[in-house]
Write an enzyme that holds these catalytic residues in place. Structure first.
Site, PDB file in Angstrom:
ATOM      1  N   GLU A 175       0.800  -1.236   0.000  1.00 22.37           N
ATOM      2  CA  GLU A 175       0.000   0.000   0.000  1.00 22.37           C
ATOM      3  C   GLU A 175       0.830   1.284   0.000  1.00 22.37           C
ATOM      4  O   GLU A 175       0.933   1.968   1.023  1.00 22.37           O
ATOM      5  CB  GLU A 175      -0.933   0.022   1.213  1.00 22.37           C
ATOM      6  N   GLU A 361      -4.985  -8.534   1.523  1.00 23.42           N
ATOM      7  CA  GLU A 361      -5.378  -8.348   2.927  1.00 23.42           C
ATOM      8  C   GLU A 361      -6.897  -8.285   2.988  1.00 23.42           C
ATOM      9  O   GLU A 361      -7.514  -7.587   2.188  1.00 23.42           O
ATOM     10  CB  GLU A 361      -4.809  -7.051   3.528  1.00 23.42           C
TER      11      GLU A 361
HETATM   12  C1  BGC Z   1      -1.895  -2.441   6.178  1.00 23.51           C
HETATM   13  C2  BGC Z   1      -1.713  -3.249   7.440  1.00 23.51           C
HETATM   14  C3  BGC Z   1      -2.674  -2.751   8.504  1.00 23.51           C
HETATM   15  C4  BGC Z   1      -4.085  -2.911   7.994  1.00 23.51           C
HETATM   16  C5  BGC Z   1      -5.146  -2.481   8.982  1.00 23.51           C
HETATM   17  C6  BGC Z   1      -3.337  -2.199   5.809  1.00 23.51           C
HETATM   18  O1  BGC Z   1      -3.434  -0.956   5.227  1.00 23.51           O
HETATM   19  O2  BGC Z   1      -1.218  -3.036   5.112  1.00 23.51           O
HETATM   20  O3  BGC Z   1      -0.386  -3.147   7.842  1.00 23.51           O
HETATM   21  O4  BGC Z   1      -2.503  -3.398   9.715  1.00 23.51           O
HETATM   22  O5  BGC Z   1      -4.244  -2.122   6.847  1.00 23.51           O
HETATM   23  O6  BGC Z   1      -5.046  -1.127   9.260  1.00 23.51           O
END
Ligand code: BGC
Length: 451
Positions: A175, A361
């Protein structure tokens, strides 16, 4: 619909994810030097907010101590039936000064981690950079210094040399919008820089790094699978007034198009964000943002609602907080709207020549509590995942397909500027004792993924 009815393709990849700065701990152990997050979280006040205290020291120092517990944690991963694991490499563990001498103990750690994964039939997916620049490089300007292109190339070369015999899947950046905008414009993330010049320089260099590194990796071995990850936020207008609709387009260009479109060879979204024109000053004739990637990683957590705001510099758009919209929210105060992922996939699929997509994610933070019998019954998270996956399948039915999912996160961990308060894990971590408890959501995955 019950989760048993969530029928994904049989070759769909199911993984869980962590990042080095958030989960490893062991900040000053075995030769590792500080990253910008180790420094940033030591400051009492970080411009806009303090890293929230909730009874424990909010530094990545201790975190989930994955560095010391990785073998047991991989056993949990295996027990939950995941077949892939996304992790990142701590640059200052491998090259403590960012460039120059290698720290053998850092190499040993990732070698052991990769071997352990492979021995347990779990495929490693390596993220090169998940926001933890070595302080030594920050002292030289970090992402605003064009030398970052050479530093990043050197770091990547070390990773390829030591791990390229066993790691086939590479993600260059996590990101980039987060570390450029939050870290270099708003100053709420490390390194805590503010201002448009810092932001534009960091953006230009991150755009170059995500493409150059892709080419570098493919040149070593064309069989490597290379991509990078992007934040993707579903954005809708606050009202149907033309001003709000235009503001939404500008917010969307910033949130969703700035890093993805140049990577796909489409250039910067200048017509919505004319201030990006200033990047030209930093550009050299050889600069090329485009890369023919093997995949892209999409990370969607929520929906934002945008509204015209004259006072907001450059984008003249503001975000209406979910708390003020009377919608269900997570512990991050983010709206819970699983159909966001459907809309994101539909939108991204309008791009021609799109590489395969992985959801690198997926997750939600809730206020998990450990009951007297030692159980963490996180039903909200289970519901979140069920509904989210239904939306992913809805997208599949319309041919907006994805190849796999990485759950964020395997473990409760250090949530950046929010400290240890929001818990994203499938596995509860007691940060004082390092005891792990598999949450009900972890057991849900175990059942769901059982073959
Ligand atoms: C990031 C993570 C973060 C997650 C929740 C993502 O933008 O890659 O490192 O923990 O969001 O905030």
């Amino acid at each position: 619909m019950h989760f048993k009815e969530l029928s994904f393709p049989t070759n769909y990849i199911w993984g869980a994810a962590i990042s080095a700065a958030q989960a490893e701990g062991a900040v000053h152990i075995d030769g590792k030097l500080n990253s910008i997050w180790d420094d940033f979280s030591k400051r009492k006040w970080n411009l806009n907010r303090k890293i929230a205290h909730h009874g424990i020291s909010h530094k990545p120092l201790n975190s989930a101590e994955f560095y010391h517990n990785f073998k047991a944690d991989i056993q949990i991963l295996k027990q939950l039936n995941f077949k892939a694991f996304r992790f990142s490499t701590a640059w200052s563990r491998i090259l403590p000064n960012g460039i120059g001498p290698i720290n053998q103990k850092g190499i040993d750690f990732y070698n052991q981690l990769i071997d352990e994964l492979l021995e347990n039939n779990i495929v490693p997916w390596l993220t090169i950079y998940h926001w933890d620049l070595p302080v030594a490089l920050q002292k030289k300007g970090g992402w605003v210094n064009r030398d970052i292109l050479n530093w990043f190339e050197e770091f990547t070369q070390v990773l390829l040399h030591h791990f390229g015999d066993r790691v086939l899947n590479w993600m260059v950046l996590n990101e980039p919008l987060a570390f450029t905008a939050a870290g270099h414009f708003l100053g709420v993330h490390a390194p805590g820089k503010i201002g448009i010049t810092n932001f534009l320089k960091a953006t230009h260099h991150a755009l170059l790094v995500q493409a150059n590194t892709g080419r570098q990796i493919k040149n070593i071995n064309a069989n490597f699978k290379v991509g990078t990850t992007f934040s993707a936020t579903y954005i809708t207008p606050y009202s149907q007034k033309p001003k709000d609709i235009e503001a939404t387009k500008r917010a969307d260009a910033l949130y969703n198009r700035l890093f993805l479109e140049p990577y796909l060879g489409m250039g910067l979204p200048i017509s919505e964000l004319p201030f990006l024109n200033k990047i030209e000053k930093y550009t050299k004739s050889e600069d090329n943002y485009a890369f023919d990637a093997d995949f892209i990683g999409i990370q969607n957590y929520t929906r934002e609602v945008a509204k015209h705001n004259t006072w907001m510099p450059y984008i003249k758009a503001g975000i209406v907080p979910a708390e003020k919209r009377n919608v269900p929210i997570t512990a991050m105060k983010w709206e819970i709207l699983p159909e966001s992922i459907y809309h994101i996939l539909k939108k991204i699929n309008q791009y021609p020549n799109l590489p395969p997509i992985y959801l690198t994610e997926v997750g939600a933070a809730f206020k998990d509590t450990v009951s007297e019998n030692g159980d963490v019954n996180d039903q909200e998270r289970i519901q979140f995942f069920e509904k989210y996956f239904q939306q992913v399948l809805r997208a599949h039915q319309e041919n907006y397909t994805t190849e796999g999912v990485f759950v964020w996160s395997l473990l409760d961990n250090f949530e950046w500027a929010e400290g240890y308060h929001p818990r994203f894990g499938l596995v509860h971590v007691d940060f004082k004792t390092q005891q792990r408890i598999i949450k009900q959501s972890g057991k849900w995955f175990k059942d769901f993924l059982k073959s």
